[in-house]
Design a protein around this motif. Sequence first.
Motif, short mmCIF file in Angstrom:
data_model
loop_
_atom_site.label_atom_id
_atom_site.label_comp_id
_atom_site.label_asym_id
_atom_site.label_seq_id
_atom_site.Cartn_x
_atom_site.Cartn_y
_atom_site.Cartn_z
N UNK A 170 -74.26 53.34 -77.37
CA UNK A 170 -74.03 52.13 -77.02
C UNK A 170 -74.80 51.06 -77.57
N UNK A 171 -75.57 51.43 -78.68
CA UNK A 171 -76.11 50.49 -79.60
C UNK A 171 -75.10 49.63 -80.35
N UNK A 172 -75.71 48.44 -80.96
CA UNK A 172 -74.81 47.72 -81.82
C UNK A 172 -75.50 46.48 -82.31
N UNK A 173 -74.53 45.55 -82.68
CA UNK A 173 -75.27 44.22 -83.19
C UNK A 173 -74.77 43.02 -82.11
N UNK A 174 -75.93 42.50 -81.62
CA UNK A 174 -75.61 41.41 -80.50
C UNK A 174 -76.76 40.22 -80.79
N UNK A 175 -76.32 39.27 -80.47
CA UNK A 175 -76.86 37.83 -80.76
C UNK A 175 -78.26 37.90 -79.85
N UNK A 176 -79.13 36.91 -80.23
CA UNK A 176 -80.53 36.83 -79.18
C UNK A 176 -79.83 36.24 -77.88
N UNK A 199 -79.82 55.77 -68.35
CA UNK A 199 -79.41 54.47 -68.90
C UNK A 199 -80.41 53.33 -69.26
N UNK A 200 -80.08 52.62 -70.22
CA UNK A 200 -81.03 51.66 -70.41
C UNK A 200 -80.36 50.12 -70.55
N UNK A 201 -80.35 49.29 -69.52
CA UNK A 201 -79.65 48.03 -69.54
C UNK A 201 -80.61 47.08 -70.08
N UNK A 202 -80.20 46.44 -71.12
CA UNK A 202 -80.91 45.59 -71.93
C UNK A 202 -80.58 43.99 -71.95
N UNK A 203 -81.36 42.98 -71.37
CA UNK A 203 -80.80 41.65 -71.12
C UNK A 203 -81.58 40.68 -71.94
N UNK A 255 -83.74 47.44 -67.93
CA UNK A 255 -83.88 48.43 -66.53
C UNK A 255 -83.33 49.86 -66.83
N UNK A 256 -84.11 50.56 -66.50
CA UNK A 256 -83.71 51.94 -66.59
C UNK A 256 -83.23 52.63 -65.36
N UNK A 257 -82.34 53.57 -65.69
CA UNK A 257 -81.88 54.14 -64.08
C UNK A 257 -81.18 55.68 -64.78
N UNK A 258 -81.23 56.57 -63.64
CA UNK A 258 -80.51 57.78 -64.06
C UNK A 258 -79.34 58.22 -63.06
N UNK A 259 -78.56 59.14 -63.62
CA UNK A 259 -77.62 59.66 -62.58
C UNK A 259 -77.83 61.17 -62.82
N UNK A 287 -76.88 41.06 -74.34
CA UNK A 287 -77.11 42.23 -73.24
C UNK A 287 -76.59 43.39 -74.03
N UNK A 288 -77.02 44.84 -74.06
CA UNK A 288 -76.38 45.72 -74.35
C UNK A 288 -76.89 46.99 -73.24
N UNK A 289 -76.04 48.06 -72.89
CA UNK A 289 -76.58 49.18 -72.24
C UNK A 289 -76.32 50.26 -73.20
N UNK A 290 -77.34 50.69 -72.99
CA UNK A 290 -77.54 52.20 -73.80
C UNK A 290 -77.46 53.34 -72.91
N UNK A 291 -76.70 54.44 -73.34
CA UNK A 291 -76.58 55.56 -72.51
C UNK A 291 -77.11 56.92 -73.25
N UNK A 292 -77.93 58.07 -72.44
CA UNK A 292 -78.15 59.21 -72.87
C UNK A 292 -77.57 60.09 -72.04
N UNK A 293 -76.93 61.15 -72.81
CA UNK A 293 -76.38 62.25 -72.04
C UNK A 293 -77.43 63.71 -72.59
N UNK A 294 -77.81 64.22 -71.59
CA UNK A 294 -78.66 65.28 -71.78
C UNK A 294 -78.03 66.84 -71.37
#
Length: 126
Positions: A7-13, A79-83, A68-72, A16-23
Amino acid sequence: VQVVESGGGLVQPGGSLKLSCVASGFSFSTYAMGWFRQAPGKEREFVASISWRSGNTYYADSVKGRFTISRDNAKNTVSLQMNSLKPEDTAVYYCNRHRDMYTYGLMSPRLALDSWGQGTQVTVSQ
């Protein structure tokens, strides 16, 4: 134990980005999970964590109110929602599991497993 971040990438100041992690490889619902980041030339630092029961979340002061961190537990995903992203958020972001089961609270990198995934690069720049 395996974690795969995405979910990473290049974003302007201000963006927002949303990162995900599958375990996989462990009983996901019984462990706290955390997000960490490492900028060039700096040590890995705590960003956010969520307890094994997802009602409890914890944040570094630098991201509080923006991330904001959340889990399913059904999907073994955290996940990590970054604003309102800032240039100082630029780093490689990692997720990891707490060493112990059934924990709450902040999770410093020392409390995570010694093995880390490849991470996902987040770059905040014009």
